[in-house]
Design a protein around this motif. Structure first.
Motif, PDB file in Angstrom:
ATOM      1  N   LYS A   4      -3.743 -18.969  -8.218  1.00  0.00           N
ATOM      2  CA  LYS A   4      -3.778 -18.135  -7.015  1.00  0.00           C
ATOM      3  C   LYS A   4      -3.665 -16.676  -7.448  1.00  0.00           C
ATOM      4  CE  LYS A   4      -1.551 -19.543  -3.421  1.00  0.00           C
ATOM      5  NZ  LYS A   4      -0.487 -19.835  -2.446  1.00  0.00           N
ATOM      6  N   HIS A   5      -4.599 -15.862  -6.974  1.00  0.00           N
ATOM      7  CA  HIS A   5      -4.574 -14.437  -7.293  1.00  0.00           C
ATOM      8  C   HIS A   5      -5.234 -13.667  -6.155  1.00  0.00           C
ATOM      9  CE1 HIS A   5      -4.611 -10.725  -9.537  1.00  0.00           C
ATOM     10  NE2 HIS A   5      -5.904 -10.599  -9.316  1.00  0.00           N
ATOM     11  N   THR A   6      -4.647 -12.528  -5.828  1.00  0.00           N
ATOM     12  CA  THR A   6      -5.200 -11.658  -4.795  1.00  0.00           C
ATOM     13  C   THR A   6      -5.553 -10.310  -5.410  1.00  0.00           C
ATOM     14  OG1 THR A   6      -3.848 -12.719  -3.096  1.00  0.00           O
ATOM     15  CG2 THR A   6      -4.783 -10.563  -2.562  1.00  0.00           C
ATOM     16  N   LYS A  54      -8.606 -13.124  -1.959  1.00  0.00           N
ATOM     17  CA  LYS A  54      -7.700 -14.099  -2.554  1.00  0.00           C
ATOM     18  C   LYS A  54      -8.527 -15.257  -3.116  1.00  0.00           C
ATOM     19  CE  LYS A  54      -3.717 -15.177  -0.762  1.00  0.00           C
ATOM     20  NZ  LYS A  54      -2.669 -15.699   0.144  1.00  0.00           N
ATOM     21  N   VAL A  55      -8.249 -15.609  -4.359  1.00  0.00           N
ATOM     22  CA  VAL A  55      -8.919 -16.737  -5.020  1.00  0.00           C
ATOM     23  C   VAL A  55      -7.862 -17.789  -5.308  1.00  0.00           C
ATOM     24  CG1 VAL A  55     -10.275 -17.470  -7.002  1.00  0.00           C
ATOM     25  CG2 VAL A  55     -10.592 -15.175  -6.085  1.00  0.00           C
ATOM     26  N   TYR A  66     -11.191 -13.565   2.256  1.00  0.00           N
ATOM     27  CA  TYR A  66     -11.087 -12.123   2.426  1.00  0.00           C
ATOM     28  C   TYR A  66      -9.990 -11.814   3.432  1.00  0.00           C
ATOM     29  CZ  TYR A  66     -15.394 -10.864   0.013  1.00  0.00           C
ATOM     30  OH  TYR A  66     -16.352 -10.648  -0.929  1.00  0.00           O
ATOM     31  N   GLY A  67      -9.171 -10.840   3.102  1.00  0.00           N
ATOM     32  CA  GLY A  67      -8.180 -10.300   4.031  1.00  0.00           C
ATOM     33  C   GLY A  67      -7.387 -11.348   4.764  1.00  0.00           C
ATOM     34  N   TYR A  68      -7.400 -11.276   6.075  1.00  0.00           N
ATOM     35  CA  TYR A  68      -6.620 -12.182   6.899  1.00  0.00           C
ATOM     36  C   TYR A  68      -7.375 -13.460   7.271  1.00  0.00           C
ATOM     37  CZ  TYR A  68      -8.960  -9.073  10.207  1.00  0.00           C
ATOM     38  OH  TYR A  68      -9.891  -8.305  10.859  1.00  0.00           O
ATOM     39  N   VAL A 109     -14.432  -7.182  -3.778  1.00  0.00           N
ATOM     40  CA  VAL A 109     -13.756  -6.128  -3.023  1.00  0.00           C
ATOM     41  C   VAL A 109     -13.560  -4.853  -3.838  1.00  0.00           C
ATOM     42  CG1 VAL A 109     -12.532  -7.632  -1.405  1.00  0.00           C
ATOM     43  CG2 VAL A 109     -11.424  -6.959  -3.535  1.00  0.00           C
ATOM     44  N   SER A 110     -13.676  -4.958  -5.154  1.00  0.00           N
ATOM     45  CA  SER A 110     -13.423  -3.792  -5.985  1.00  0.00           C
ATOM     46  C   SER A 110     -13.895  -4.069  -7.408  1.00  0.00           C
ATOM     47  CB  SER A 110     -11.928  -3.476  -5.993  1.00  0.00           C
ATOM     48  OG  SER A 110     -11.655  -2.356  -6.789  1.00  0.00           O
TER      49      SER A 110
END
Length: 150
Positions: A4-6, A54-55, A66-68, A109-110
């Motif tokens: 898990k990584h964001t 988030k993956v 993505y996001g929420y 996202v970046s």
């Protein structure tokens, strides 16, 4: 194998703040129009939804969110045939992109680092990340575990 990584898209956060300030200025200098306010609110909510990616990897799926959570996708681990670290070109952009040559879907996202996964059906996906080697290793370990189960 759980992973898990964001990743945070700081530029998108900055752009969202600029848009909020611009919309606030527009609303404070004009008469309040509910439809205009609703459109502005919708735009801000969409922008904010792309501030993080988030993956997650669990026993059965590679998931991205993505996001929420308005935009999400899951990939069955038993359908993934390969994963490799890649660099996206600057012109691939950020967000969700359908790229026609080479034909693939990009989630980002970046930054420019990503992990490219190929599916059994031939589809190619790129998942942007700020820790590409760790994500690549986690995917490879997860799909090896799935192969070993059969």
């Amino acid at each position: 194998m759980n992973y898990k990584h964001t990743q945070t898209g700081y530029f998108i956060i900055f752009a969202s703040l600029v848009v909020v300030l611009l919309f606030g200025f527009i609303l404070s200098t004009t008469d309040f129009e509910p439809i205009v306010f609703a459109i502005m609110l919708f735009i801000v909510l969409i922008l904010i939804s792309f501030t993080t990616l988030k993956v997650m990897i669990d026993e059965n799926y590679l998931r991205i969110k993505y996001g929420y959570g308005i935009f999400w996708k899951r990939f069955p681990l038993n359908e993934i045939v390969s994963a490799r670290t890649v660099k996206n070109h600057w012109y691939y952009g950020w967000g969700i992109r359908l790229w026609l040559w080479p034909k693939m879907v990009i989630f980002n996202v970046s930054g420019f680092d990503a992990v490219e996964i190929k599916m059994k059906n031939g589809k190619i996906y790129r998942i942007g990340t700020d820790e590409p080697k760790q994500l690549e290793l986690a995917i490879l370990q997860a799909i090896e575990l799935k192969i070993a189960e059969f």
